[in-house]
Design an enzyme around this catalytic site. Sequence first.
Site, short mmCIF file in Angstrom:
data_model
loop_
_atom_site.label_atom_id
_atom_site.label_comp_id
_atom_site.label_asym_id
_atom_site.label_seq_id
_atom_site.Cartn_x
_atom_site.Cartn_y
_atom_site.Cartn_z
N LYS A 1 -5.27 -0.57 15.78
CA LYS A 1 -5.70 0.63 14.67
C LYS A 1 -6.84 1.29 15.79
O LYS A 1 -7.06 2.46 15.19
CB LYS A 1 -6.49 -0.28 13.39
CG LYS A 1 -5.20 -1.10 12.63
CD LYS A 1 -4.42 0.04 12.14
CE LYS A 1 -2.97 -0.71 11.15
NZ LYS A 1 -2.55 -0.13 11.02
N TYR B 1 -3.76 -5.93 16.59
CA TYR B 1 -3.69 -5.75 15.84
C TYR B 1 -5.64 -4.68 15.64
O TYR B 1 -4.53 -3.88 15.54
CB TYR B 1 -3.97 -6.75 15.09
CG TYR B 1 -4.02 -5.59 13.63
CD1 TYR B 1 -2.74 -4.99 13.11
CD2 TYR B 1 -4.52 -5.70 12.61
CE1 TYR B 1 -2.88 -4.14 12.09
CE2 TYR B 1 -5.12 -4.96 11.56
CZ TYR B 1 -4.27 -4.13 10.82
OH TYR B 1 -3.64 -4.07 9.66
N ILE C 1 0.91 -0.97 0.28
CA ILE C 1 0.02 -0.15 -0.37
C ILE C 1 0.94 1.17 -0.52
O ILE C 1 0.54 1.45 -0.23
CB ILE C 1 -0.68 -0.10 1.01
CG1 ILE C 1 -1.83 -1.29 1.10
CG2 ILE C 1 -1.85 1.36 1.16
CD1 ILE C 1 -2.74 -1.50 2.34
N VAL D 1 -6.34 -6.91 1.62
CA VAL D 1 -5.74 -5.85 0.34
C VAL D 1 -4.71 -6.70 0.02
O VAL D 1 -4.11 -7.60 0.67
CB VAL D 1 -5.33 -4.91 1.05
CG1 VAL D 1 -3.93 -3.62 0.06
CG2 VAL D 1 -6.06 -3.58 1.78
N ASN E 1 1.60 4.99 7.31
CA ASN E 1 1.67 3.90 6.39
C ASN E 1 2.16 2.64 7.14
O ASN E 1 1.24 1.36 7.25
CB ASN E 1 1.56 4.22 5.17
CG ASN E 1 1.40 2.40 4.14
OD1 ASN E 1 0.45 1.51 4.42
ND2 ASN E 1 2.55 2.16 4.45
N SER F 1 -5.54 2.93 8.86
CA SER F 1 -6.10 2.13 10.06
C SER F 1 -6.92 0.40 8.93
O SER F 1 -5.90 0.43 8.39
CB SER F 1 -7.38 3.38 10.97
OG SER F 1 -8.10 2.01 12.22
N SER F 2 -7.59 -0.12 9.71
CA SER F 2 -7.68 -0.72 9.03
C SER F 2 -9.76 -1.72 9.86
O SER F 2 -10.17 -0.84 11.03
CB SER F 2 -7.28 -2.01 9.78
OG SER F 2 -8.01 -3.08 9.36
#
Length: 282
Positions: free
Chosen positions: A170, A166, A19, A198, A101, A152-153
């Site tokens: 985030k 995780y 990304i 992704v 990122n 983020s996620s």
Amino acid sequence: MARPLEGKLAIVTGGSRGIGAAIAENLAKKGANVVLNYTSASSSPLASQLAERLQTDHSIRALPVQADIGTSSGASTLVEATKSAFSKDDGKLQIDILINNAGIAKNAFLKDVQIADFDETYRVNVLGPLLITQAVEQYLPTDRSGRIVNLSSVSSSTGFVSQSVYGGSKAAIEAMTRTWARELADRATVNAVNPGPVEGPMYKTNSPEFLAGIKGWIMHTPLMKARPGVDSDEVVADAEESGGRNAYTPEIAGIVGMLCSEDAGWCTGQVVCANGGMLMMH
């Protein structure tokens, strides 16, 4: 073709691959000079090759910088390298865009979470963005034209099994995004984006149990439906097993790039969808 970010300077952490590399490409295509931050020596060839290609393809300046931004010395190293390369003749430096990122994911069920994995995840995913944003603050524009985008996620909101650490990291990023949007309001907008699955090696490290657990989410995500004749045969075949296709990295980069534009100047403190509709909040 118009280049709306012509002459601006952007730092992209984790910018050598995935990304991060796609975001750097998006910003460079729009005319921004880019600093490609990476951590491990193994990423050095990738970062150098990407920098050379971006300079050739988009007539911008690109600087790869190895620095562990999860440490105070790493954040300082990154900013000092940026100053050396991009300061104007009068010694002044303006950093227009910061993309936080870089990140890692170490999934484990609650009973198996290790303190070392917790510490490492929060050091990279939470402390790193905090330290580099602190280091960059004094170089941001003073007219609100600055742009900070944090990665983020969907995991911050979905409660996926095995993502206590995780997902929590985030959620912390999203909380800091809102705080920074207020504290830095005279300098920059601050927003986050929240990708779901992704394409790339990071997603492939997930266990079969994890992938089975999110298949239902993927099946009901509007834009993750694979399209024969548009998506590759490999992607279409994989979607039959997984429930849908992963995002392509340029799709995430496009949303980040949108938030870096002048037109996004009235948007701050937000978590913006970058997941094809996997997460719809009411």
